[in-house]
Enzyme design. Structure first.
Site: not given
Length: 559
Positions: A123, A144, A156
């Protein structure tokens, strides 16, 4: 490059909550999934947990039994990494330790095929750093997901310095095929969401530290006026203060102590006390069984004003004029600097100054400042802040005006920028900086914040709606009040406003095939990317800066 074919095996390393969720998403998309964990029995327990969750959905009529059985049938718990050899994509969801992740990928390189894609679900750790110790780092990227992965839409897609563009394209298309909303970003601290979201927590924490209001009141204002699904304190309690504080510290350290990301002493104290939120039963709120629900500060009922004079354009609060008339209040409109005068009491939308400073500088008394609302018609609460020395009768008039519109009123201490306005302005400035630095396109930044953390509006689009001069005024006033670099406005925000003041500015579009690629995209754009242009005389700036410098009453976006 196309998405991975559903016949391609996906391996997930780590069977915790996130790994389990990713495995479920991939299996639901039709992929055979291998799940492994170092803890004995953990992988099989995760498969059983997925089956149980899907059975619950069947019982609610949201899945068929056949769909459940097919998904569970694609899941297989395995004993070790050597069993992952058939995988075409390996996603790690293990402890957030770069050394541990590097060792894992170094081992996986010798197990999976040469064309297998390696993905980290980190993260906030550097994808570049994780890939640095891996042979052929070009096939490693960030993937992510957000928790819970089966429910949250955002993914992401994070590029490290060595990541191959084809790998990123495949991951992007695969995430889309899995029903997600992928966004692209570079491997910088916090990526998009965990960077841009820091002010959402930080400004609330600062307001509590300064005793402007209590957590319950700030949460209520952020929800009911700002339109956010949760306020910062209830969200931190949900996430866990150990996790949220660790991310803030990580981003702060990664940006070499940039004060914009400074951690909070209040949150540190909660972590030290073991009050981590819902997981421990205590955080900002008491989550124990039978605990009383926190109540926000509400102004006492007050009579409605007899007459309101609107002096000039109220800017982002212009909708109040129509709402007052609909409520049966007599309204007179005159020229002026954008003020409401109710029975002799002046109200104004915050411009970032304290009410006390504004009253002294502008020679207005009594003065009560009004906070921003996402939609004044739909907002059910509004925050007000009176200048020091304002009589209680004057505050009651201001409260009565909004109560006449059917809104609860929270009167807070005289905090600069109030609650929603300062939070949104800081979010917008951070988002603008991320776009300017090429972390992601403006469109992807706004998409990430709406899909990843459920913001009611992307921060760049919200700034555009407010009007960039007003956002800049708020940030500059905060900077003057505190004397801290924390509140510095993004240089891109200033540039957009300056560009709007250049008379007859025309920038020709580049010929097809030229341009600077997908760097900084137009701010505030809802979709698509503008590659920009580079010529001998044109700086590397977006050609269509649709984060318009004027907003309400200002100039249109540059074309």
């Amino acid at each position: 490059m196309a998405a991975l074919d559903p016949s391609v095996t996906v391996a997930v390393v780590g069977a915790g909550a996130m790994g389990q969720g990713i495995a479920q998403v991939a299996a639901q998309a039709g992929h055979p999934v291998l799940l492994v964990d170092t803890r004995p029995g953990a992988a099989q327990a995760a498969v059983d947990s997925i089956a149980k969750a899907l059975t619950a959905l069947v019982e609610k009529g949201k899945r068929t039994a056949a769909e459940r059985d097919a998904t569970v049938g694609r899941l297989r718990a395995v004993d070790g990494l050597s069993d992952l050899a058939p995988a075409g994509l390996v996603v790690e969801a293990i402890v957030e330790d770069p050394d541990v992740k590097r060792r894992l990928f170094a081992e996986l390189v010798g197990i999976v095929g040469p064309d297998a894609i390696l993905a980290t679900n980190t993260s906030s750790l550097s994808v570049t750093a994780i890939g640095a110790g891996v042979r052929r780092p070009e096939r490693l990227a960030g993937l992510h997901f957000f928790n819970p992965a089966p429910l949250m839409a955002l993914v992401e897609i994070v590029s490290g310095l060595a990541t191959d563009a084809a790998v990123l394209d495949t991951l992007f298309d695969t995430a889309k095929a899995w029903g997600k909303s992928p966004v692209r970003c570079r491997s910088t601290p916090g990526f998009i969401v965990n960077r841009v979201a820091r002010p959402f927590y930080a400004e609330g924490l600062r307001l509590v530290q300064e005793q402007a209001a209590d957590p319950a009141t700030i949460d209520a204002v952020v929800r009911e006026a700002g339109g956010f699904r949760m306020g910062p304190f209830e969200l931190m309690d949900l996430i866990g203060h150990d996790v949220n504080f660790a991310v803030t510290r990580s981003v702060h350290a990664a940006y070499f102590g940039d004060p914009r990301f400074q951690p909070s002493l209040i949150q540190q104290e909660l972590v030290e006390a073991g009050r981590l939120g819902r997981k421990t039963g205590l955080g900002f709120y008491d989550h124990s069984p039978g605990a009383a629900k926190p109540v926000p500060r509400n102004a006492e009922p007050a009579p409605r004003p007899r007459r309101v004079v609107v002096r000039g354009d109220l800017g982002p609060a212009a909708a109040l004029v129509g709402l007052l008339r609909e409520a049966g209040i007599a309204v007179e409109e005159t020229a002026g600097p954008g003020l409401l005068v109710a029975d002799g009491i002046t109200l104004a939308l915050t411009d970032g100054r304290t009410a006390t400073a504004r009253a002294a500088e502008d020679g207005i008394a009594p003065l009560v400042l009004v906070d921003l609302a996402l939609d004044y018609a739909k907002a059910t609460r509004i925050a007000l802040a009176p200048a020091d020395g304002t009589p209680s009768e004057a505050v009651a008039v201001a409260a009565g005006l909004f109560q006449a519109l059917g809104k609860a009123v929270s009167v807070i201490d005289d905090a600069p920028g109030l609650v929603v306005m300062r939070t949104v302005a800081m979010l917008a400035s951070e988002a603008a900086d991320a776009a300017m630095q090429g972390v992601a396109s403006a469109a992807d930044i706004d998409l990430a914040m709406t899909k990843g953390v459920n913001y009611p509006l992307g921060p760049l689009a919200w700034a555009d709606r407010i009007g960039l001069p007003h956002v800049l005024a708020v940030l500059d006033a905060l900077a003057r009040t505190y004397g801290e670099d924390r509140y510095r406005a993004s240089a891109l925000l200033r540039r957009r406003i300056a560009a709007s003041r250049i008379p007859h500015l025309e920038i020709p579009s580049p010929p097809r095939g030229e341009g600077q690629g997908e760097g900084v995209a137009p701010l505030g754009s809802a979709s698509g990317r503008n590659p920009g242009a580079t010529t001998d005389f044109t700086p590397r700036i977006p050609l269509t800066p649709t984060l318009s410098p004027g907003g309400r009453g200002g100039k249109e976006p540059l074309q």
